[in-house]
Motif scaffolding. Structure first.
Motif, mmCIF file in Angstrom:
data_model
loop_
_atom_site.group_PDB
_atom_site.id
_atom_site.type_symbol
_atom_site.label_atom_id
_atom_site.label_comp_id
_atom_site.label_asym_id
_atom_site.label_seq_id
_atom_site.Cartn_x
_atom_site.Cartn_y
_atom_site.Cartn_z
ATOM 1 N N ARG A 12 -2.877 2.092 -13.667
ATOM 2 C CA ARG A 12 -1.709 1.321 -13.249
ATOM 3 C C ARG A 12 -1.811 0.868 -11.800
ATOM 4 O O ARG A 12 -1.683 -0.329 -11.496
ATOM 5 C CB ARG A 12 -0.430 2.146 -13.429
ATOM 6 C CG ARG A 12 0.831 1.372 -13.052
ATOM 7 C CD ARG A 12 2.079 2.240 -13.020
ATOM 8 N NE ARG A 12 2.111 3.152 -11.886
ATOM 9 C CZ ARG A 12 3.235 3.708 -11.421
ATOM 10 N NH1 ARG A 12 4.388 3.456 -12.009
ATOM 11 N NH2 ARG A 12 3.203 4.532 -10.386
ATOM 12 N N CYS A 13 -2.084 1.781 -10.915
ATOM 13 C CA CYS A 13 -1.952 1.516 -9.478
ATOM 14 C C CYS A 13 -3.138 0.773 -8.867
ATOM 15 O O CYS A 13 -3.041 0.251 -7.755
ATOM 16 C CB CYS A 13 -1.702 2.821 -8.733
ATOM 17 S SG CYS A 13 -0.187 3.666 -9.270
ATOM 18 N N LYS A 14 -4.274 0.723 -9.580
ATOM 19 C CA LYS A 14 -5.448 0.034 -9.035
ATOM 20 C C LYS A 14 -5.198 -1.452 -8.820
ATOM 21 O O LYS A 14 -5.883 -2.104 -8.022
ATOM 22 C CB LYS A 14 -6.656 0.228 -9.946
ATOM 23 C CG LYS A 14 -6.523 -0.432 -11.313
ATOM 24 C CD LYS A 14 -7.742 -0.150 -12.185
ATOM 25 C CE LYS A 14 -7.619 -0.818 -13.555
ATOM 26 N NZ LYS A 14 -8.777 -0.482 -14.422
ATOM 27 N N THR A 25 0.830 -1.206 0.000
ATOM 28 C CA THR A 25 0.000 0.000 0.000
ATOM 29 C C THR A 25 0.861 1.251 0.000
ATOM 30 O O THR A 25 0.627 2.181 -0.782
ATOM 31 C CB THR A 25 -0.930 -0.003 1.232
ATOM 32 O OG1 THR A 25 -1.797 -1.140 1.165
ATOM 33 C CG2 THR A 25 -1.771 1.265 1.272
ATOM 34 N N ALA A 26 1.878 1.285 0.856
ATOM 35 C CA ALA A 26 2.759 2.454 0.924
ATOM 36 C C ALA A 26 3.575 2.593 -0.364
ATOM 37 O O ALA A 26 3.722 3.703 -0.907
ATOM 38 C CB ALA A 26 3.685 2.343 2.124
ATOM 39 N N MET A 27 4.103 1.480 -0.865
ATOM 40 C CA MET A 27 4.899 1.516 -2.086
ATOM 41 C C MET A 27 4.118 2.124 -3.245
ATOM 42 O O MET A 27 4.626 2.994 -3.972
ATOM 43 C CB MET A 27 5.353 0.094 -2.463
ATOM 44 C CG MET A 27 6.118 0.020 -3.778
ATOM 45 S SD MET A 27 6.396 -1.684 -4.337
ATOM 46 C CE MET A 27 7.610 -2.243 -3.137
ATOM 47 N N ALA A 51 4.532 5.684 -5.281
ATOM 48 C CA ALA A 51 4.743 5.586 -6.729
ATOM 49 C C ALA A 51 3.668 6.358 -7.491
ATOM 50 O O ALA A 51 3.958 7.007 -8.507
ATOM 51 C CB ALA A 51 4.751 4.119 -7.161
ATOM 52 N N HIS A 52 2.437 6.291 -6.999
ATOM 53 C CA HIS A 52 1.332 7.007 -7.653
ATOM 54 C C HIS A 52 1.566 8.517 -7.577
ATOM 55 O O HIS A 52 1.424 9.230 -8.592
ATOM 56 C CB HIS A 52 0.013 6.642 -6.981
ATOM 57 C CG HIS A 52 -1.184 7.311 -7.575
ATOM 58 N ND1 HIS A 52 -1.639 7.031 -8.843
ATOM 59 C CD2 HIS A 52 -2.027 8.269 -7.079
ATOM 60 C CE1 HIS A 52 -2.704 7.768 -9.103
ATOM 61 N NE2 HIS A 52 -2.961 8.522 -8.052
ATOM 62 N N GLU A 53 1.948 8.999 -6.405
ATOM 63 C CA GLU A 53 2.191 10.436 -6.233
ATOM 64 C C GLU A 53 3.382 10.899 -7.065
ATOM 65 O O GLU A 53 3.395 12.021 -7.575
ATOM 66 C CB GLU A 53 2.431 10.743 -4.758
ATOM 67 C CG GLU A 53 1.205 10.505 -3.876
ATOM 68 C CD GLU A 53 1.525 10.581 -2.390
ATOM 69 O OE1 GLU A 53 2.740 10.690 -2.055
ATOM 70 O OE2 GLU A 53 0.594 10.524 -1.565
ATOM 71 N N ARG A 54 4.361 10.019 -7.241
ATOM 72 C CA ARG A 54 5.587 10.392 -7.939
ATOM 73 C C ARG A 54 5.454 10.298 -9.469
ATOM 74 O O ARG A 54 5.950 11.157 -10.203
ATOM 75 C CB ARG A 54 6.724 9.473 -7.478
ATOM 76 C CG ARG A 54 8.083 9.773 -8.098
ATOM 77 C CD ARG A 54 9.109 8.738 -7.658
ATOM 78 N NE ARG A 54 8.800 7.403 -8.151
ATOM 79 C CZ ARG A 54 8.601 6.347 -7.381
ATOM 80 N NH1 ARG A 54 8.649 6.445 -6.064
ATOM 81 N NH2 ARG A 54 8.335 5.159 -7.919
ATOM 82 N N GLY A 95 -1.624 13.532 -13.080
ATOM 83 C CA GLY A 95 -2.879 13.894 -12.422
ATOM 84 C C GLY A 95 -3.125 13.135 -11.150
ATOM 85 O O GLY A 95 -4.273 12.890 -10.771
ATOM 86 N N ALA A 96 -2.044 12.752 -10.456
ATOM 87 C CA ALA A 96 -2.182 11.954 -9.234
ATOM 88 C C ALA A 96 -3.017 12.666 -8.176
ATOM 89 O O ALA A 96 -3.679 12.024 -7.350
ATOM 90 C CB ALA A 96 -0.809 11.620 -8.668
#
Length: 533
Positions: free
Chosen positions: A226-228, A202-204, A208-211, A215-216
């Motif tokens: 990607r992150c879902k 979850t943290a990883m 990664a999503h924020e980075r 449009g994060a």
């Protein structure tokens, strides 16, 4: 087990780096054992294993151990201990077979049971070495007994998240683990072995999503294409679990087929199937009834993932099945109900010096009995590489990329094929026997046509099981060794990680600013003195 074990890393040498293993299940324990097995003298790692519960234990009951896993247990030196806990077929004990044995033996019996007539066994999956089964707790006990003294165990440490360590406003390159009890710990490397609901994952993916994701700020991680995939999804299937005492089962029907077969057996029907196999030296039948809810796949599971159920609720799903099924259900007094979730198509399993192993990266349906084995393969491979004394902190990220390249595609293929074979067990795979009565001019013709269709189904199931020996686990080790050697040769001058580069630049800038300030102060002081002369 005490909350903090008094087993620090060896004092005779400075550890290459501090490694945190999050999770004390099969994956985390195997990793710790592998690190202890291959650790080179004079080049230790400081290993801390954090378990969320008050003790090292396990969830679930039975586990299947296949030839791939036995090969690893040989390498770890715990083969004989584990084999002593196993339930094996007559004259095909796992401990009697070499690691590269190719003789096919029964591994999985297929039976059609969703009719009132006697069940029909329509196939037997054959694989090298056949099957071996045991209680998960027995495997965990063996792994715990073989933990190295250099591994410190910390219980009641449930991870909430990890962050980058910061000192004086600058990143240090280390990580801080934040636990539910409010405490923290620091590590240079993190391996998340914390299961399907992994907080490490979850943290990883949040970072990664924020980075990385466009449009994060506008799109939630759970909705990002990607992150879902980092969010577990319900398969649409539930499972009723129970351990049936074999003594009680024999009182009901001593001739029950599930008592005679020493390998996993499927009692199959349309949209449902039951798996049984003996564990704990034959003391219990590990019993799981799978029920697929029409339209459930991909939706949100409406209950707690694990709840209590009743015998009556269970029985309502299996009306008009063969007598053996009724007899088994009569012995299932207080089953637990599990919503079966998976982690599928995860785009990456490492980020910097953080990696995921086991169910944290590829939680799968149980239809191959392969989840535990795949976790062990992850742990062994990554442990094998990290034990190499040439793997310094600056090289960990490269080692993790090698691990991801080798293991992630393979394990994800197993996840997909486990879903396929589960559909086949329940007569709902497109193009194969679908459980619908065939048209015929007589009952005899209908039965014979059904048997032909079921034979075709058994061949398709056998084909999907070939992954167990089609790509040998040793090939993964060899590939990892080759790539590691290549990386070491190409990097004789140690490469510097991004975090270390940032830290060096920050230190240099701080020093330069301090020097500038001191120089300015010197000029002012001297000018002041000169003005007084």
């Amino acid at each position: 087990m005490p909350n903090e074990s008094a087993s620090p890393a060896a004092p005779y040498a400075t550890p290459r780096f501090r490694l945190a293993i999050v999770g004390g299940g099969i994956a985390g324990l195997t990793l710790a054992v592998a690190l202890g097995r291959y650790e080179e003298k004079g080049s230790p790692l400081k290993v801390d294993l954090y378990e969320g519960g008050p003790e090292i234990t396990t969830v679930g009951a039975g586990i299947s151990v296949w030839a791939r896993t036995w090969a690893i247990m040989r390498q770890l030196g715990i083969y004989d201990q584990l084999a002593g806990e196993a339930v094996r077929q007559e004259q095909s004990g796992a401990e009697e077979q070499p690691a590269d044995d190719t003789e096919l033996k029964p591994a999985f019996v297929l039976r059609k049971s969703d009719w009132k007539r006697e069940g029909f066994e329509f196939g037997t999956v054959m694989i090298p070495n056949g099957s071996t089964t045991m209680h998960r707790a027995e495997m965990v006990d063996v792994l715990v007994r073989n933990l190295p003294p250099s591994c410190s165990i910390h219980t009641s440490k449930k991870l909430v998240r990890y962050t980058e360590a910061v000192e004086n406003g600058s990143a240090t390159g280390a990580y801080v683990l934040h636990f539910k009890d409010g405490t923290t710990a620091e590590a240079d490397v993190i391996i998340g072995a914390d299961g399907i609901n992994s907080k490490t994952r979850t943290a990883m993916y949040r970072y990664a999503h924020e980075r990385d994701c466009t449009g994060a700020q506008m799109v939630k991680k759970e909705e990002c294409d990607r992150c879902k995939h980092a969010v577990p999804k319900w398969t649409g299937t539930v499972a009723y679990r129970f351990l049936i005492p074999t003594a009680k089962m024999r009182e009901v029907n001593p001739a029950l087929r599930a008592l005679q077969v020493k390998c996993p057996m499927s009692y199959g029907g349309k949209g449902k199937h039951i798996i049984t196999y003996p564990i704990s030296h034959g003391k219990y039948l590990n019993w799981i009834a799978f029920v697929t809810i029409p339209g459930g796949e991909g939706t949100t599971y409406p209950k707690k993932w694990v709840t209590d159920a009743t015998q009556e609720e269970l029985a309502s799903h299996f009306p008009d099945w063969e007598v053996e099924v009724d007899q088994m259900i009569s012995c299932v007094e207080k089953p637990t109900l599990w919503g079966i979730h998976i982690v599928d198509e995860l785009p990456f399993s490492v980020s910097g010096r953080v990696a995921l192993i086991g169910d944290a990266v590829h939680a799968m349906e149980t239809h191959f009995g392969a989840g535990g084995g795949q976790a062990i393969e992850d742990a062994y491979l990554i442990g094998l590489m990290l034990s190499d004394s040439r793997v310094t902190l600056s090289r960990v990220a490269e080692v993790f990329r090698i691990y991801e390249d080798i293991r992630l595609p393979f394990a994800q293929k197993v996840v997909k094929n486990a879903a396929k074979v589960g559909r086949m067990y329940e007569f709902r795979y497109p193009g194969l026997y679908d459980g619908v009565p065939v048209s015929a001019t007589s009952e005899e013709e209908e039965l014979e046509t059904t048997k032909v269709r079921l034979h075709e189904l058994s061949e398709a199931i056998q084909e999907l099981w070939k992954w167990q020996w089609g790509e040998r686990v040793e090939e993964h080790w060899d590939e990892a060794r080759k790539r590691l050697e290549r990386a070491m040769q190409e990097g004789d001058v140690d490469t510097v990680s991004t975090e270390e580069t940032t830290r060096c630049i920050t230190t240099y800038n701080t020093f330069r600013q301090a020097l500038h300030t001191r120089h300015t102060q010197w000029i002012v002081e001297n000018l002041y003195v000169d003005s007084q002369v």
